[in-house]
Scaffold this active site. Structure first.
Site, mmCIF file in Angstrom:
data_model
loop_
_atom_site.group_PDB
_atom_site.id
_atom_site.type_symbol
_atom_site.label_atom_id
_atom_site.label_comp_id
_atom_site.label_asym_id
_atom_site.label_seq_id
_atom_site.Cartn_x
_atom_site.Cartn_y
_atom_site.Cartn_z
ATOM 1 N N HIS A 56 0.825 -0.981 -0.133
ATOM 2 C CA HIS A 56 -0.042 -0.066 0.051
ATOM 3 C C HIS A 56 0.722 1.131 -0.230
ATOM 4 O O HIS A 56 1.513 1.402 0.871
ATOM 5 C CB HIS A 56 -0.757 -0.308 1.130
ATOM 6 C CG HIS A 56 -1.773 1.304 1.257
ATOM 7 N ND1 HIS A 56 -1.864 1.923 2.428
ATOM 8 C CD2 HIS A 56 -2.981 1.463 0.494
ATOM 9 C CE1 HIS A 56 -2.887 2.739 2.412
ATOM 10 N NE2 HIS A 56 -3.602 2.546 1.037
ATOM 11 N N HIS A 98 -0.943 10.877 -1.732
ATOM 12 C CA HIS A 98 -2.464 10.537 -1.360
ATOM 13 C C HIS A 98 -3.570 11.760 -0.727
ATOM 14 O O HIS A 98 -4.449 11.675 -1.139
ATOM 15 C CB HIS A 98 -2.206 9.617 0.137
ATOM 16 C CG HIS A 98 -3.513 9.186 0.761
ATOM 17 N ND1 HIS A 98 -4.287 9.934 1.649
ATOM 18 C CD2 HIS A 98 -4.417 8.124 0.406
ATOM 19 C CE1 HIS A 98 -5.125 9.247 2.091
ATOM 20 N NE2 HIS A 98 -5.554 8.226 1.279
#
Length: 306
Positions: A56, A98
């Site tokens: 991730h 992100h």
């Protein structure tokens, strides 16, 4: 490859079909879908297989998230799949980050103290390139930069890795679906080998997933979330994966997803996130998920290895 936001959507959509066709010799959806591997042929889990483990934001427990260092950390740990997030700068460059804001993972508050709330979309690519995206994580990563999508793709390719690409907050960036596909095509990521085995594009916004499927039907797509079981057939028309938070995963829900055929005529898959401990990894693996997305992929691998 910077483009101004107002011209991105039109320019990309006009050029995308030509780029995509030249990048994929077998360019019909039916042709490429037939070439796509089954779950077992791709090494993906079936009833007797372990879940695929995805790093991730790279191996972000061990290096600053969404940086080239995190990609390399995942590679060094032996992980083929990495996940990332794509956003767009004020002057139209796609970058890997992100948060909507640069504040948490860079020194933007020091470099540009008068630019709060420090949104990615308010900074040019050149300004973003000045920021230190590593020191917040550890001194050894000082000077690590926010990569452009172009640089990120080249590093993943150099490492022989596979990519689960998330379009982050796409409603903030009109036309980002087509622009991202154009960038992927320019970097060779829309040829048959990549779309069949090495690329998935996902989003929390269903319309974005649908748009990617319509623009490039050959590409595997994923929807991030947990739609009610009764609504799953509608999602299956344009996606190949339903990717829920681990807290919502049950064996019954996984079975309901996998009972349906997705956009490419294969059973829908379930890749769950973000799992960083052994107990949760074993629980979701026991529920039958196809993949587990983790900041600490080695912890998950060890937990689910048979």
């Amino acid at each position: 490859m910077a483009m101004r936001p107002l011209t991105v959507a039109a320019g990309v959509l006009l050029g995308l079909s030509t780029l995509f066709l030249s990048a994929t010799p077998a360019a019909s959806a039916a042709g490429v879908a037939a070439a796509l591997p089954t779950a077992k042929a791709a090494g993906k889990p079936g009833p007797d297989r372990e879940p695929v483990v995805v790093a991730h934001r790279g191996a972000s427990a061990y290096a600053p998230e969404n940086t080239l260092a995190a990609v390399d950390a995942a590679h060094d740990l032996g992980f083929a799949w990495v996940e990332n997030d794509v956003q767009r700068t004020r002057d139209g460059e796609l970058v890997v980050l992100h948060d909507e804001s640069l504040a948490r993972t860079t020194d933007v508050e020091e470099v540009f103290p008068d630019r709060a709330p420090w949104r990615v979309a308010d900074f040019t690519a050149a300004e973003v390139a000045r920021l230190d995206a590593g020191s917040w994580f550890g001194e050894e990563f000082a000077g690590e930069r926010i990569p452009t999508l172009e640089r990120y793709l080249r590093r993943v390719e150099a490492n022989g890795q596979r990519l689960l690409l998330e379009l982050k907050k796409p409603s903030l960036y009109p036309g980002v679906e087509g622009q991202t596909l154009k960038e992927l095509a320019n970097e060779g990521w829309l040829d048959q080998q990549h779309v069949a085995r090495r690329l998935v594009i996902q989003s929390f916004e269903a319309e974005t997933v649908r748009t990617v499927h319509e623009l490039a039907p050959e590409v595997t797509t994923g929807f991030l979330g947990t739609p009610p079981a009764a609504e799953l057939p509608g999602y299956a028309a344009f996606t190949d994966q339903i990717n829920p938070n681990h807290s919502t995963v049950t064996a019954d829900y996984v079975s309901a997803v996998q009972a349906l055929e997705g956009a490419h005529g294969r059973p829908l898959e379930v890749f769950t996130w973000t799992v960083d401990d052994a107990a949760t990894a074993r629980r979701v693996a026991g529920a039958g998920v196809d993949g587990i997305i983790s900041n600490a992929p080695d912890v998950v691998r060890d937990a689910v290895s048979r």
